[in-house]
Design a protein around this motif. Structure first.
Motif, PDB file in Angstrom:
ATOM      1  N   LEU A   1       0.928  -1.105   0.128  1.00 18.30           N
ATOM      2  CA  LEU A   1       0.000  -0.006  -0.087  1.00 18.30           C
ATOM      3  C   LEU A   1       0.785   1.291  -0.015  1.00 18.30           C
ATOM      4  O   LEU A   1       0.642   2.221  -0.758  1.00 18.30           O
ATOM      5  CB  LEU A   1      -0.831  -0.136   1.270  1.00 18.30           C
ATOM      6  N   ILE A   2       1.934   1.454   0.970  1.00 14.85           N
ATOM      7  CA  ILE A   2       2.797   2.297   0.764  1.00 14.85           C
ATOM      8  C   ILE A   2       3.355   2.549  -0.505  1.00 14.85           C
ATOM      9  O   ILE A   2       3.689   3.763  -1.212  1.00 14.85           O
ATOM     10  CB  ILE A   2       3.852   2.115   1.954  1.00 14.85           C
ATOM     11  N   ASP A   3       3.774   1.433  -1.181  1.00 16.71           N
ATOM     12  CA  ASP A   3       4.581   1.620  -2.644  1.00 16.71           C
ATOM     13  C   ASP A   3       3.485   2.180  -3.543  1.00 16.71           C
ATOM     14  O   ASP A   3       3.529   2.900  -4.514  1.00 16.71           O
ATOM     15  CB  ASP A   3       5.034   0.093  -3.010  1.00 16.71           C
ATOM     16  N   SER A   4       2.452   1.604  -3.531  1.00 13.16           N
ATOM     17  CA  SER A   4       1.325   2.130  -4.347  1.00 13.16           C
ATOM     18  C   SER A   4       1.064   3.389  -4.213  1.00 13.16           C
ATOM     19  O   SER A   4       0.694   4.320  -5.134  1.00 13.16           O
ATOM     20  CB  SER A   4      -0.159   1.243  -4.045  1.00 13.16           C
ATOM     21  N   SER A   5       0.963   4.071  -2.907  1.00  6.45           N
ATOM     22  CA  SER A   5       0.641   5.468  -2.659  1.00  6.45           C
ATOM     23  C   SER A   5       1.608   6.260  -3.252  1.00  6.45           C
ATOM     24  O   SER A   5       1.417   7.270  -3.672  1.00  6.45           O
ATOM     25  CB  SER A   5       0.502   5.537  -0.997  1.00  6.45           C
TER      26      SER A   5
ATOM     27  N   THR B   1       5.879  11.334   2.822  1.00 12.71           N
ATOM     28  CA  THR B   1       6.748  10.916   1.613  1.00 12.71           C
ATOM     29  C   THR B   1       7.556  11.888   1.322  1.00 12.71           C
ATOM     30  O   THR B   1       7.185  13.136   1.239  1.00 12.71           O
ATOM     31  CB  THR B   1       6.094  10.326   0.357  1.00 12.71           C
ATOM     32  N   ASP B   2       8.789  11.824   1.021  1.00 14.30           N
ATOM     33  CA  ASP B   2       9.881  12.830   0.725  1.00 14.30           C
ATOM     34  C   ASP B   2       9.672  13.273  -0.600  1.00 14.30           C
ATOM     35  O   ASP B   2       9.981  12.510  -1.570  1.00 14.30           O
ATOM     36  CB  ASP B   2      11.218  12.327   1.169  1.00 14.30           C
ATOM     37  N   LEU B   3       9.048  14.181  -0.841  1.00 19.83           N
ATOM     38  CA  LEU B   3       8.684  14.814  -2.125  1.00 19.83           C
ATOM     39  C   LEU B   3       9.942  15.240  -2.982  1.00 19.83           C
ATOM     40  O   LEU B   3       9.806  15.542  -4.076  1.00 19.83           O
ATOM     41  CB  LEU B   3       7.607  15.655  -2.196  1.00 19.83           C
TER      42      LEU B   3
ATOM     43  N   LEU C   1       3.465  -2.258  13.955  1.00 20.54           N
ATOM     44  CA  LEU C   1       3.567  -2.506  12.465  1.00 20.54           C
ATOM     45  C   LEU C   1       3.847  -1.144  11.881  1.00 20.54           C
ATOM     46  O   LEU C   1       4.618  -1.014  11.049  1.00 20.54           O
ATOM     47  CB  LEU C   1       2.460  -3.298  11.791  1.00 20.54           C
ATOM     48  N   HIS C   2       2.703  -0.369  12.085  1.00 20.69           N
ATOM     49  CA  HIS C   2       2.901   1.061  11.179  1.00 20.69           C
ATOM     50  C   HIS C   2       4.036   1.736  11.654  1.00 20.69           C
ATOM     51  O   HIS C   2       4.586   2.313  10.718  1.00 20.69           O
ATOM     52  CB  HIS C   2       1.488   1.661  11.741  1.00 20.69           C
ATOM     53  N   ARG C   3       4.309   1.680  12.783  1.00 15.47           N
ATOM     54  CA  ARG C   3       5.827   2.430  13.067  1.00 15.47           C
ATOM     55  C   ARG C   3       6.883   1.848  12.510  1.00 15.47           C
ATOM     56  O   ARG C   3       7.873   2.633  12.202  1.00 15.47           O
ATOM     57  CB  ARG C   3       5.900   2.302  14.856  1.00 15.47           C
ATOM     58  N   SER C   4       6.872   0.712  12.286  1.00 12.58           N
ATOM     59  CA  SER C   4       8.205  -0.098  11.971  1.00 12.58           C
ATOM     60  C   SER C   4       8.106   0.315  10.487  1.00 12.58           C
ATOM     61  O   SER C   4       9.346   0.067   9.846  1.00 12.58           O
ATOM     62  CB  SER C   4       7.954  -1.583  12.002  1.00 12.58           C
ATOM     63  N   LEU C   5       7.257   0.598   9.783  1.00 11.06           N
ATOM     64  CA  LEU C   5       7.241   0.957   8.306  1.00 11.06           C
ATOM     65  C   LEU C   5       7.025   2.619   7.960  1.00 11.06           C
ATOM     66  O   LEU C   5       6.583   3.052   7.043  1.00 11.06           O
ATOM     67  CB  LEU C   5       5.914   0.183   7.515  1.00 11.06           C
TER      68      LEU C   5
ATOM     69  N   PHE D   1       0.911  10.119  -3.590  1.00  9.74           N
ATOM     70  CA  PHE D   1       0.411  10.665  -2.294  1.00  9.74           C
ATOM     71  C   PHE D   1       1.618  11.085  -1.496  1.00  9.74           C
ATOM     72  O   PHE D   1       2.666  10.517  -1.683  1.00  9.74           O
ATOM     73  CB  PHE D   1      -0.532   9.551  -1.495  1.00  9.74           C
ATOM     74  N   TRP D   2       1.308  12.177  -0.466  1.00  9.45           N
ATOM     75  CA  TRP D   2       2.412  12.595   0.096  1.00  9.45           C
ATOM     76  C   TRP D   2       2.432  12.274   1.625  1.00  9.45           C
ATOM     77  O   TRP D   2       3.219  12.180   2.335  1.00  9.45           O
ATOM     78  CB  TRP D   2       2.854  14.051   0.138  1.00  9.45           C
TER      79      TRP D   2
END
Length: 165
Positions: A99-103, A161-163, A125-129, A108-109
């Motif tokens: 989902l992160i890769d897709s976003s 995300t680092d734009l 889980l969320h914190r680890s990603l 998505f930022w």
């Protein structure tokens, strides 16, 4: 395990996993599963995935728009649900990573997540990603579960995300 786009043929299993999350009491304020049509209308079509093995859907993840306002077009809310029998096997990590890769490919930022503090595995889980806690919404809403109504806190997290990269 294979990750693939969520399709109508996954409807019954996806909604059953959602129901299991409702029944567990630490995944959502929702009290009943919507119809497939209502469910999919609230999710972004290009950002919905399932994880499955040869026998069944193990979990699902999807993005929903955070606001209809154009200035928030790059901000989305994460939903992630894992079948109770598949928890602790890396399904959530695989789905959230997809989902992160897709976003990021979708421009998505910011990804947002709201998680009950008792859902320690999801918070970890969320914190680890790359998600970070931005605050706790204390007693934000009443949760009606198993015949009991009580105030619940929600931990707010975001992943930026680092734009400029």
């Amino acid at each position: 395990m294979q990750i693939s786009p969520m399709r109508p043929e996954h409807a019954a299993e996806v909604l059953a996993i959602y129901q299991a999350g409702i029944d567990g009491g630490n995944a959502t304020f929702e009290t009943r599963v919507p119809t497939w049509e209502a469910f999919t209308s609230g999710k972004l079509a290009d950002h919905r995935f399932v994880a499955a093995d040869a026998e069944r859907v193990l979990g699902w993840a999807a993005l929903s728009p955070s606001s209809p306002r154009p200035c928030y077009a790059g901000v989305a809310e994460v939903s992630l649900y894992i079948h109770p029998g598949a928890q602790g096997r890396g399904v959530g990590r695989a789905l959230l990573g997809t989902l992160i890769d897709s976003s990021e490919r979708g421009g998505f930022w910011t990804l947002e997540a709201g998680i009950f503090p008792e859902n320690v595995a999801s918070l970890h889980l969320h914190r680890s990603l790359g998600f970070r806690e931005i605050g706790v919404r204390r007693r934000v809403a009443r949760h009606h579960h198993a015949g009991v109504s009580r105030w619940r806190d929600v931990v707010s997290l975001e992943r930026r995300t680092d734009l400029d990269a």
